[in-house]
Design a protein around this motif. Structure first.
Motif, PDB file in Angstrom:
ATOM      1  N   PHE A   1       1.383  -4.391   3.346  1.00 28.20           N
ATOM      2  CA  PHE A   1       1.674  -4.651   1.842  1.00 28.20           C
ATOM      3  C   PHE A   1       2.529  -3.734   1.325  1.00 28.20           C
ATOM      4  O   PHE A   1       3.173  -3.922   0.449  1.00 28.20           O
ATOM      5  CB  PHE A   1       0.138  -4.696   1.159  1.00 28.20           C
ATOM      6  CG  PHE A   1      -0.743  -5.777   1.844  1.00 28.20           C
ATOM      7  CD1 PHE A   1      -0.723  -6.952   1.112  1.00 28.20           C
ATOM      8  CD2 PHE A   1      -1.609  -5.571   2.713  1.00 28.20           C
ATOM      9  CE1 PHE A   1      -1.607  -8.008   1.507  1.00 28.20           C
ATOM     10  CE2 PHE A   1      -2.244  -6.553   3.098  1.00 28.20           C
ATOM     11  CZ  PHE A   1      -2.509  -7.892   2.485  1.00 28.20           C
TER      12      PHE A   1
ATOM     13  N   THR B   1      -5.772 -11.866   4.985  1.00 28.64           N
ATOM     14  CA  THR B   1      -5.779 -10.616   5.371  1.00 28.64           C
ATOM     15  C   THR B   1      -7.121  -9.963   4.495  1.00 28.64           C
ATOM     16  O   THR B   1      -7.493 -10.549   3.409  1.00 28.64           O
ATOM     17  CB  THR B   1      -4.675  -9.795   4.804  1.00 28.64           C
ATOM     18  OG1 THR B   1      -4.248 -10.183   3.494  1.00 28.64           O
ATOM     19  CG2 THR B   1      -3.526 -10.116   5.658  1.00 28.64           C
TER      20      THR B   1
ATOM     21  N   LEU C   1      -8.470  -6.601   3.508  1.00 30.28           N
ATOM     22  CA  LEU C   1      -8.122  -5.220   3.268  1.00 30.28           C
ATOM     23  C   LEU C   1      -9.415  -4.194   3.392  1.00 30.28           C
ATOM     24  O   LEU C   1     -10.534  -4.554   2.754  1.00 30.28           O
ATOM     25  CB  LEU C   1      -7.595  -4.956   1.828  1.00 30.28           C
ATOM     26  CG  LEU C   1      -6.096  -5.216   1.828  1.00 30.28           C
ATOM     27  CD1 LEU C   1      -5.718  -5.752   0.503  1.00 30.28           C
ATOM     28  CD2 LEU C   1      -5.192  -4.221   2.288  1.00 30.28           C
TER      29      LEU C   1
ATOM     30  N   ALA D   1      -5.055  -1.060  -4.349  1.00 32.06           N
ATOM     31  CA  ALA D   1      -5.419  -1.457  -6.044  1.00 32.06           C
ATOM     32  C   ALA D   1      -4.565  -0.680  -6.910  1.00 32.06           C
ATOM     33  O   ALA D   1      -4.698  -0.847  -8.009  1.00 32.06           O
ATOM     34  CB  ALA D   1      -6.883  -1.474  -6.014  1.00 32.06           C
TER      35      ALA D   1
ATOM     36  N   LYS E   1      -9.073  -4.391  -9.906  1.00 33.08           N
ATOM     37  CA  LYS E   1      -8.296  -3.221  -9.429  1.00 33.08           C
ATOM     38  C   LYS E   1      -8.545  -2.152 -10.303  1.00 33.08           C
ATOM     39  O   LYS E   1      -8.735  -1.123  -9.788  1.00 33.08           O
ATOM     40  CB  LYS E   1      -6.926  -3.627  -9.302  1.00 33.08           C
ATOM     41  CG  LYS E   1      -6.768  -4.999  -8.102  1.00 33.08           C
ATOM     42  CD  LYS E   1      -5.059  -5.014  -8.147  1.00 33.08           C
ATOM     43  CE  LYS E   1      -4.554  -6.294  -7.357  1.00 33.08           C
ATOM     44  NZ  LYS E   1      -4.933  -5.860  -5.860  1.00 33.08           N
TER      45      LYS E   1
ATOM     46  N   ALA F   1     -11.799  -0.757  -9.903  1.00 29.52           N
ATOM     47  CA  ALA F   1     -12.235  -0.113  -8.706  1.00 29.52           C
ATOM     48  C   ALA F   1     -11.624   1.053  -8.463  1.00 29.52           C
ATOM     49  O   ALA F   1     -12.149   2.009  -8.085  1.00 29.52           O
ATOM     50  CB  ALA F   1     -11.406  -1.106  -7.675  1.00 29.52           C
ATOM     51  N   MET F   2     -10.352   1.241  -9.527  1.00 26.89           N
ATOM     52  CA  MET F   2      -9.725   2.443  -9.200  1.00 26.89           C
ATOM     53  C   MET F   2     -10.677   3.635 -10.338  1.00 26.89           C
ATOM     54  O   MET F   2     -10.721   4.689  -9.919  1.00 26.89           O
ATOM     55  CB  MET F   2      -8.516   2.439 -10.179  1.00 26.89           C
ATOM     56  CG  MET F   2      -7.502   1.753  -9.272  1.00 26.89           C
ATOM     57  SD  MET F   2      -6.560   2.879  -8.011  1.00 26.89           S
ATOM     58  CE  MET F   2      -6.065   4.048  -8.961  1.00 26.89           C
TER      59      MET F   2
ATOM     60  N   ARG G   1     -18.169   0.000  -5.756  1.00 25.99           N
ATOM     61  CA  ARG G   1     -16.929  -0.982  -5.169  1.00 25.99           C
ATOM     62  C   ARG G   1     -17.018  -2.098  -6.201  1.00 25.99           C
ATOM     63  O   ARG G   1     -17.867  -2.783  -6.762  1.00 25.99           O
ATOM     64  CB  ARG G   1     -17.171  -1.257  -3.777  1.00 25.99           C
ATOM     65  CG  ARG G   1     -17.466  -0.160  -2.882  1.00 25.99           C
ATOM     66  CD  ARG G   1     -17.583  -0.363  -1.568  1.00 25.99           C
ATOM     67  NE  ARG G   1     -18.639  -1.128  -1.149  1.00 25.99           N
ATOM     68  CZ  ARG G   1     -18.879  -2.452  -0.919  1.00 25.99           C
ATOM     69  NH1 ARG G   1     -17.653  -3.131  -0.497  1.00 25.99           N
ATOM     70  NH2 ARG G   1     -19.998  -3.094  -0.562  1.00 25.99           N
TER      71      ARG G   1
ATOM     72  N   SER H   1     -14.186  -1.310   1.470  1.00 26.96           N
ATOM     73  CA  SER H   1     -13.392  -2.144   0.740  1.00 26.96           C
ATOM     74  C   SER H   1     -13.432  -2.099  -0.898  1.00 26.96           C
ATOM     75  O   SER H   1     -14.598  -2.272  -1.214  1.00 26.96           O
ATOM     76  CB  SER H   1     -13.706  -3.668   1.158  1.00 26.96           C
ATOM     77  OG  SER H   1     -12.873  -3.848   2.574  1.00 26.96           O
ATOM     78  N   THR H   2     -12.532  -1.794  -1.845  1.00 27.38           N
ATOM     79  CA  THR H   2     -12.605  -1.740  -3.061  1.00 27.38           C
ATOM     80  C   THR H   2     -11.401  -2.304  -3.653  1.00 27.38           C
ATOM     81  O   THR H   2     -10.273  -1.956  -3.035  1.00 27.38           O
ATOM     82  CB  THR H   2     -13.176  -0.671  -3.575  1.00 27.38           C
ATOM     83  OG1 THR H   2     -13.725  -0.814  -5.023  1.00 27.38           O
ATOM     84  CG2 THR H   2     -12.434   0.822  -3.632  1.00 27.38           C
ATOM     85  N   GLY H   3     -11.360  -2.947  -4.711  1.00 24.92           N
ATOM     86  CA  GLY H   3     -10.192  -3.234  -5.737  1.00 24.92           C
ATOM     87  C   GLY H   3      -9.460  -4.521  -5.149  1.00 24.92           C
ATOM     88  O   GLY H   3      -9.050  -5.123  -5.915  1.00 24.92           O
ATOM     89  N   ALA H   4      -9.450  -4.787  -3.747  1.00 22.51           N
ATOM     90  CA  ALA H   4      -8.898  -5.990  -3.391  1.00 22.51           C
ATOM     91  C   ALA H   4      -9.431  -6.133  -1.930  1.00 22.51           C
ATOM     92  O   ALA H   4      -9.522  -5.206  -1.264  1.00 22.51           O
ATOM     93  CB  ALA H   4      -7.467  -5.712  -3.200  1.00 22.51           C
ATOM     94  N   VAL H   5      -9.527  -7.511  -1.727  1.00 22.15           N
ATOM     95  CA  VAL H   5      -9.754  -7.810  -0.318  1.00 22.15           C
ATOM     96  C   VAL H   5      -8.526  -8.510   0.282  1.00 22.15           C
ATOM     97  O   VAL H   5      -8.655  -8.478   1.495  1.00 22.15           O
ATOM     98  CB  VAL H   5     -11.091  -8.612  -0.018  1.00 22.15           C
ATOM     99  CG1 VAL H   5     -12.216  -7.679  -0.030  1.00 22.15           C
ATOM    100  CG2 VAL H   5     -11.092  -9.643  -0.950  1.00 22.15           C
ATOM    101  N   SER H   6      -7.788  -8.973  -0.413  1.00 21.42           N
ATOM    102  CA  SER H   6      -6.365  -9.553  -0.028  1.00 21.42           C
ATOM    103  C   SER H   6      -5.468  -9.575  -0.823  1.00 21.42           C
ATOM    104  O   SER H   6      -5.945 -10.035  -2.308  1.00 21.42           O
ATOM    105  CB  SER H   6      -6.792 -10.910   0.455  1.00 21.42           C
ATOM    106  OG  SER H   6      -5.607 -11.365   1.045  1.00 21.42           O
ATOM    107  N   ASN H   7      -4.150  -9.148  -0.712  1.00 19.10           N
ATOM    108  CA  ASN H   7      -3.267  -9.076  -2.011  1.00 19.10           C
ATOM    109  C   ASN H   7      -2.207 -10.187  -1.808  1.00 19.10           C
ATOM    110  O   ASN H   7      -1.767 -10.547  -0.908  1.00 19.10           O
ATOM    111  CB  ASN H   7      -2.383  -7.608  -1.817  1.00 19.10           C
ATOM    112  CG  ASN H   7      -3.319  -6.714  -2.684  1.00 19.10           C
ATOM    113  OD1 ASN H   7      -3.629  -7.010  -3.524  1.00 19.10           O
ATOM    114  ND2 ASN H   7      -3.285  -5.454  -2.103  1.00 19.10           N
TER     115      ASN H   7
END
Lengths: 247, 130
Positions: free
Chosen positions: A145, A237, A239, A246, B57, B60-61, B69, B124-130
């Protein structure tokens, strides 16, 4: 158990994420084939058998087409079928492009991208022959990514894995073959264990969670994608990156 | 917007302090495939789900180091009452909607949320798929 009676191949299964996944798959009821160039794969396979699981070690170079075909053939001869492929074998061998030899570039592309292509190709051929569907999990990365300075061939290869995964997901999901990718951040595995302390600290600081991931945390995501729990997930996918992408 | 975005905001606002104090927690926000890609006739829904994606996101940050998470999910059509309603609204039968998916059917709820809520997804945090 989430993989009862399933037969799974794990390339690069002799260490790191591959080893953690092999052990987790066995605990979840799968017959596990560890494919690797390293002889340690044999030890892990023996260890699994001694614990009462079914396992096989196949010495295989994923960049060699005959080895890859043989890996599938031996699996089917021993266990009768193939249900899951975790195309995990990979290397990290990085340099800026002006300092990177063509040989270095080709080696990374061969293992990290062409190796996934060969593993997927012959797994899909076998799964189509069986007509039973199947699950393929490819090893992507955060660098599928986002880029990073000096991560030249690795990011190019992992970007390729992402789009290969999406394309195969589109092409074969109607036949019940789900193709997905797991995309880890930096994981505390032998690939980075030998890095100097300051490099490790730098990598830790890149993750909002303030730590590197563990191999078992990636293995659990691979298990999810490989299992029926992910039965409506194809061409995508997952992540596992401590928040890296993020940002 | 009030339900889809402000509702999620309020949920996070009041969940996060408790989770941050206990140094443990998972928040799963419901976005949608419409939060990633454009869909004709979905401007309001898509905008709200896109907002959820980025709010997730941000959350998550902010809370990663407190071991909270925050993750969004992005389902396609799932076999629920909302899919029945959407089917009526857009004038396409459920069979037609089934055919829009390469797997030939709509999805079923819950297992992805379970995976993200439990420790199986601990990195996993913020995104699992972008």
């Amino acid at each position: 158990m989430r993989l009862e009676n399933k037969v799974a191949i794990i390339t690069g299964g002799a260490s790191g994420i591959g080893e953690a996944t092999a052990r987790l798959f066995a605990q979840e009821g799968a017959k596990v084939v560890i494919a690797d160039l390293a002889d340690r794969g044999q030890e892990i396979s023996h260890d699994l058998i001694q614990q009462g699981y079914e396992s096989l070690f196949v010495k295989a170079d994923v960049t060699n087409e005959e080895h890859t075909k043989n890996m599938i053939e031996q699996t089917v001869r021993q266990f009768g079928q193939l249900d899951i492929m975790f195309a995990n074998a990979g290397i990290a061998n990085e340099a800026n492009i002006h300092e990177m030899s063509y040989e270095q570039w080709k080696k990374t592309m061969d293992i990290n991208l062409s190796g996934v292509y060969l593993s997927d190709k012959y797994a899909i051929e076998q799964m189509r022959k069986q007509g039973t569907g199947g699950a393929i999990v490819n090893s992507g990365s955060i660098h599928s990514f986002v880029g990073k300075d000096g991560v030249t061939a690795y990011a190019a290869a992992k970007g390729g894995v992402k789009l290969l995964t999406q394309t195969l997901g589109i092409t074969y999901s109607k036949e019940g073959i789900r193709v997905n990718a797991v995309c880890p951040g930096y994981i505390d595995t032998p690939l980075i264990a030998d890095s100097p302390k300051e490099v490790k600290e730098h990598l830790v600081n890149l993750h909002p969670m303030g730590r590197l991931g563990r191999a078992d945390e990636v293995a659990k995501a691979v298990l999810f994608l490989a299992s029926e729990d992910a039965s409506f997930i194809a061409g995508t996918t997952l992540l596992v990156d401590g928040g890296y992408t993020a940002q | 917007m009030s339900i889809n975005v402000t509702g999620v905001f309020l949920g996070m606002k009041h969940d996060v302090p408790i989770m941050a104090e206990q140094k443990n927690g998972s928040i799963i926000n419901a976005s949608s495939e419409a939060g990633i890609i454009g869909t004709p006739g979905h401007v309001l829904y898509g905008a709200s789900k896109g907002a959820v994606r980025i709010m997730t996101k941000d959350g998550a940050m902010e809370y990663a180091q407190a071991d909270v998470r925050v993750i969004s999910i992005h389902p396609g059509y799932i076999e629920t009452a909302m899919a029945d309603y959407a089917s009526e609204q857009i004038g396409r039968s459920k069979e037609e909607l089934d055919k829009t998916y390469l797997l030939g059917r709509m999805g079923k709820p819950a297992k992805m949320v379970l995976f993200l809520a439990c420790d199986d997804s601990s990195f996993s945090t913020g995104a699992v798929s972008n």
